[in-house]
Design a protein around this motif. Structure first.
Motif, PDB file in Angstrom:
ATOM      1  N   ASP A   1       0.838  -1.205   0.000  1.00  0.00           N
ATOM      2  CA  ASP A   1       0.000   0.000   0.000  1.00  0.00           C
ATOM      3  C   ASP A   1       0.871   1.252   0.000  1.00  0.00           C
ATOM      4  O   ASP A   1       0.571   2.230  -0.692  1.00  0.00           O
ATOM      5  CB  ASP A   1      -0.929   0.018   1.213  1.00  0.00           C
ATOM      6  CG  ASP A   1      -1.873  -1.161   1.236  1.00  0.00           C
ATOM      7  OD1 ASP A   1      -2.289  -1.626   0.151  1.00  0.00           O
ATOM      8  OD2 ASP A   1      -2.191  -1.637   2.345  1.00  0.00           O
ATOM      9  N   PHE A   2       1.948   1.212   0.767  1.00  0.00           N
ATOM     10  CA  PHE A   2       2.874   2.333   0.815  1.00  0.00           C
ATOM     11  C   PHE A   2       3.529   2.536  -0.551  1.00  0.00           C
ATOM     12  O   PHE A   2       3.638   3.654  -1.042  1.00  0.00           O
ATOM     13  CB  PHE A   2       3.927   2.092   1.899  1.00  0.00           C
ATOM     14  CG  PHE A   2       4.869   3.235   2.123  1.00  0.00           C
ATOM     15  CD1 PHE A   2       4.395   4.494   2.448  1.00  0.00           C
ATOM     16  CD2 PHE A   2       6.233   3.048   2.032  1.00  0.00           C
ATOM     17  CE1 PHE A   2       5.265   5.556   2.667  1.00  0.00           C
ATOM     18  CE2 PHE A   2       7.112   4.096   2.240  1.00  0.00           C
ATOM     19  CZ  PHE A   2       6.624   5.352   2.562  1.00  0.00           C
TER      20      PHE A   2
ATOM     21  N   GLN B   1       2.333   1.644  -3.468  1.00  0.00           N
ATOM     22  CA  GLN B   1       1.316   2.149  -4.392  1.00  0.00           C
ATOM     23  C   GLN B   1       1.140   3.656  -4.203  1.00  0.00           C
ATOM     24  O   GLN B   1       1.057   4.409  -5.174  1.00  0.00           O
ATOM     25  CB  GLN B   1      -0.005   1.421  -4.162  1.00  0.00           C
ATOM     26  CG  GLN B   1      -1.083   1.795  -5.136  1.00  0.00           C
ATOM     27  CD  GLN B   1      -2.355   0.967  -4.900  1.00  0.00           C
ATOM     28  OE1 GLN B   1      -2.465   0.221  -3.934  1.00  0.00           O
ATOM     29  NE2 GLN B   1      -3.308   1.128  -5.786  1.00  0.00           N
ATOM     30  N   TRP B   2       1.108   4.108  -2.968  1.00  0.00           N
ATOM     31  CA  TRP B   2       0.970   5.533  -2.695  1.00  0.00           C
ATOM     32  C   TRP B   2       2.196   6.291  -3.200  1.00  0.00           C
ATOM     33  O   TRP B   2       2.066   7.345  -3.825  1.00  0.00           O
ATOM     34  CB  TRP B   2       0.768   5.762  -1.191  1.00  0.00           C
ATOM     35  CG  TRP B   2       0.688   7.207  -0.839  1.00  0.00           C
ATOM     36  CD1 TRP B   2      -0.368   8.052  -1.016  1.00  0.00           C
ATOM     37  CD2 TRP B   2       1.745   8.002  -0.282  1.00  0.00           C
ATOM     38  NE1 TRP B   2      -0.045   9.314  -0.588  1.00  0.00           N
ATOM     39  CE2 TRP B   2       1.249   9.310  -0.135  1.00  0.00           C
ATOM     40  CE3 TRP B   2       3.037   7.725   0.117  1.00  0.00           C
ATOM     41  CZ2 TRP B   2       2.012  10.326   0.398  1.00  0.00           C
ATOM     42  CZ3 TRP B   2       3.799   8.752   0.646  1.00  0.00           C
ATOM     43  CH2 TRP B   2       3.283  10.034   0.771  1.00  0.00           C
TER      44      TRP B   2
ATOM     45  N   THR C   1       2.321   7.259  -6.814  1.00  0.00           N
ATOM     46  CA  THR C   1       1.442   8.344  -7.261  1.00  0.00           C
ATOM     47  C   THR C   1       2.108   9.718  -7.143  1.00  0.00           C
ATOM     48  O   THR C   1       1.594  10.700  -7.676  1.00  0.00           O
ATOM     49  CB  THR C   1       0.122   8.378  -6.461  1.00  0.00           C
ATOM     50  OG1 THR C   1       0.400   8.742  -5.110  1.00  0.00           O
ATOM     51  CG2 THR C   1      -0.607   7.041  -6.530  1.00  0.00           C
TER      52      THR C   1
END
Length: 99
Positions: free
Chosen positions: A5-6, A8-9, A12
């Motif tokens: 999740d980190f 993926q963030w 961005t």
């Protein structure tokens, strides 16, 4: 938050954003600062209430005289194989409580 999740963030963010410092804010202690490194624990790490705050492996606790039942009764603070951040201002936390 899981590492995926980190990641993926992070993906961005613009290159400009990725150049900024990664900071922490420990609201319970009223401190903040830069994250200097991310560590991976190969073994379970335990905290036994010592000052300054240190995390110990099972082997280190055995060398300090802890028995297997005593170690088994401790909470694992950081499970083996996990990534963790050590706050770079750890001594400012200690100083805060000494004054």
């Amino acid at each position: 938050m899981k590492l995926k999740d980190f990641k993926q963030w992070l993906n961005t963010l613009s290159e400009e954003e990725l150049e900024k410092e990664l900071m922490y804010n420990a609201m319970d202690y009223g401190i903040s600062g830069k994250i200097s490194e991310i560590n991976k624990s190969d073994e379970n790490l335990y905290y036994v209430g010592d000052e300054p705050v240190l995390l110990h492996t099972r082997r280190e606790l055995e060398q300090l005289g802890y028995s297997k039942p005593e170690i088994d009764g401790l909470d694992v603070e950081i499970p083996g194989g996990c990534y963790y951040v050590e706050l770079s201002n750890e001594y400012s936390i200690i100083e805060k409580f000494l004054h």
